[in-house]
Design a protein around this motif. Structure first.
Motif, PDB file in Angstrom:
ATOM      1  N   ALA A  61      -1.560  34.548  20.171  1.00  0.00           N
ATOM      2  CA  ALA A  61      -1.075  34.639  19.018  1.00  0.00           C
ATOM      3  C   ALA A  61      -0.535  33.185  18.485  1.00  0.00           C
ATOM      4  N   ARG A  62      -0.369  32.008  19.249  1.00  0.00           N
ATOM      5  CA  ARG A  62      -0.747  30.742  18.570  1.00  0.00           C
ATOM      6  C   ARG A  62      -1.256  30.179  18.014  1.00  0.00           C
ATOM      7  N   PHE A  63      -2.668  30.619  18.725  1.00  0.00           N
ATOM      8  CA  PHE A  63      -4.295  30.284  18.328  1.00  0.00           C
ATOM      9  C   PHE A  63      -4.248  31.062  17.110  1.00  0.00           C
ATOM     10  N   SER A  64      -4.387  32.226  17.027  1.00  0.00           N
ATOM     11  CA  SER A  64      -4.413  33.157  15.541  1.00  0.00           C
ATOM     12  C   SER A  64      -3.837  32.306  14.587  1.00  0.00           C
ATOM     13  N   TYR A  65      -2.480  32.019  14.503  1.00  0.00           N
ATOM     14  CA  TYR A  65      -2.045  31.776  13.387  1.00  0.00           C
ATOM     15  C   TYR A  65      -1.529  29.935  13.568  1.00  0.00           C
ATOM     16  N   GLY A  66      -2.738  28.909  14.088  1.00  0.00           N
ATOM     17  CA  GLY A  66      -2.203  28.075  13.976  1.00  0.00           C
ATOM     18  C   GLY A  66      -0.847  27.342  14.417  1.00  0.00           C
ATOM     19  N   LEU A  67      -0.148  27.845  15.158  1.00  0.00           N
ATOM     20  CA  LEU A  67       0.923  26.229  15.422  1.00  0.00           C
ATOM     21  C   LEU A  67       0.684  25.761  16.427  1.00  0.00           C
ATOM     22  N   SER A  68       1.575  24.757  16.955  1.00  0.00           N
ATOM     23  CA  SER A  68       1.423  23.789  18.021  1.00  0.00           C
ATOM     24  C   SER A  68       2.955  24.849  18.665  1.00  0.00           C
ATOM     25  N   GLU A  69       2.536  24.321  20.042  1.00  0.00           N
ATOM     26  CA  GLU A  69       3.197  25.037  20.953  1.00  0.00           C
ATOM     27  C   GLU A  69       5.112  24.720  20.758  1.00  0.00           C
ATOM     28  N   ARG A  70       5.295  23.278  20.008  1.00  0.00           N
ATOM     29  CA  ARG A  70       6.174  24.044  19.440  1.00  0.00           C
ATOM     30  C   ARG A  70       7.250  24.636  19.003  1.00  0.00           C
ATOM     31  N   GLN A  71       6.128  24.500  17.617  1.00  0.00           N
ATOM     32  CA  GLN A  71       6.782  25.440  16.689  1.00  0.00           C
ATOM     33  C   GLN A  71       6.438  27.176  17.108  1.00  0.00           C
ATOM     34  N   PHE A  72       6.031  27.040  18.288  1.00  0.00           N
ATOM     35  CA  PHE A  72       5.757  28.564  18.263  1.00  0.00           C
ATOM     36  C   PHE A  72       6.973  28.997  18.491  1.00  0.00           C
ATOM     37  N   ARG A  73       7.409  27.662  20.291  1.00  0.00           N
ATOM     38  CA  ARG A  73       9.102  28.169  21.006  1.00  0.00           C
ATOM     39  C   ARG A  73       9.800  28.080  19.552  1.00  0.00           C
ATOM     40  N   ASN A  74       9.937  27.664  19.124  1.00  0.00           N
ATOM     41  CA  ASN A  74      10.997  27.126  18.120  1.00  0.00           C
ATOM     42  C   ASN A  74      10.692  28.716  17.216  1.00  0.00           C
TER      43      ASN A  74
END
Length: 205
Positions: A61-74
């Motif tokens: 999911a994180r790589f598909s949408y191009g988010l950083s780890e912190r962005q995804f956790r938030n």
């Protein structure tokens, strides 16, 4: 952790699925259907552990949408605070990102390209320029390509060659350069190959 900008084929091979949906990653998986690295061929292919399965779904999911780890956790924590099914709310919020809407509308070949278009100020939301890829659209919002940007060769190629149909929750304008948010996406309208419940289990520990 910063947003990943390295070789996407390595990510696809590590996760075992072409999450980016491009020809390059498909060829890489066909040629070398095993994880990258010196010991990729010799890694055990038994049943993955519960933690590894959860971690891989999060990475997909994180790589598909191009988010950083912190962005995804938030984003997960925001979804978890809301009423409803956390995993589905999380995917819905990801789909409502402006860069993803541009991608879904067929105006960009990939999400990274859509992110670049938004960063460079090529799109308006309700008549106002928005340069934030993570901007979250709402029902009734109209996203349109700015007039000066419509002659770009890349945009014309995307429209003529991709021929991507917008999902049911988006309505494409007659000229093909604008899209309106009709509703928030339902789970069955989100085709990203992710088992969101495993992500919820990972972050719930």
């Amino acid at each position: 952790m910063a947003r990943y900008t390295g070789p996407r084929s390595r990510v696809a091979r590590r996760l075992g699925v072409n999450i980016f949906g491009t020809a390059g990653e498909a060829r890489a998986l066909d040629r070398r259907p095993y994880p990258p690295g010196e010991h990729g061929r010799s890694r055990r292919r038994g049943q993955p552990s519960e933690y590894l399965a959860q971690l891989q779904e999060k990475q997909k999911a994180r790589f598909s949408y191009g988010l950083s780890e912190r962005q995804f956790r938030n984003l997960y924590e925001e979804a978890n605070r809301r009423k409803g099914v956390t995993g589905e709310l999380m995917l819905q919020m990801l789909e409502r990102r402006l860069d993803n809407v541009v991608y879904r509308a067929g105006l960009a070949a990939t999400r990274p390209q859509a992110r670049q278009f938004v960063n460079h100020g090529h799109f308006d939301v309700n008549g106002k320029r928005v340069t934030i890829p993570s901007y979250r659209v709402r029902v009734g919002d109209k996203i349109s390509l700015r007039t000066k940007s419509r002659d770009m060769v890349t945009v014309q190629w995307n429209k003529d060659v991709l021929d991507r149909q917008a999902p049911g929750w988006l309505e494409t304008g007659d000229d093909g350069f604008a899209v309106t948010v009709r509703a928030y996406p339902e789970r069955e309208q989100i085709d990203v190959p992710v088992r969101e419940q495993l992500i919820v289990e990972l972050y719930s520990k």
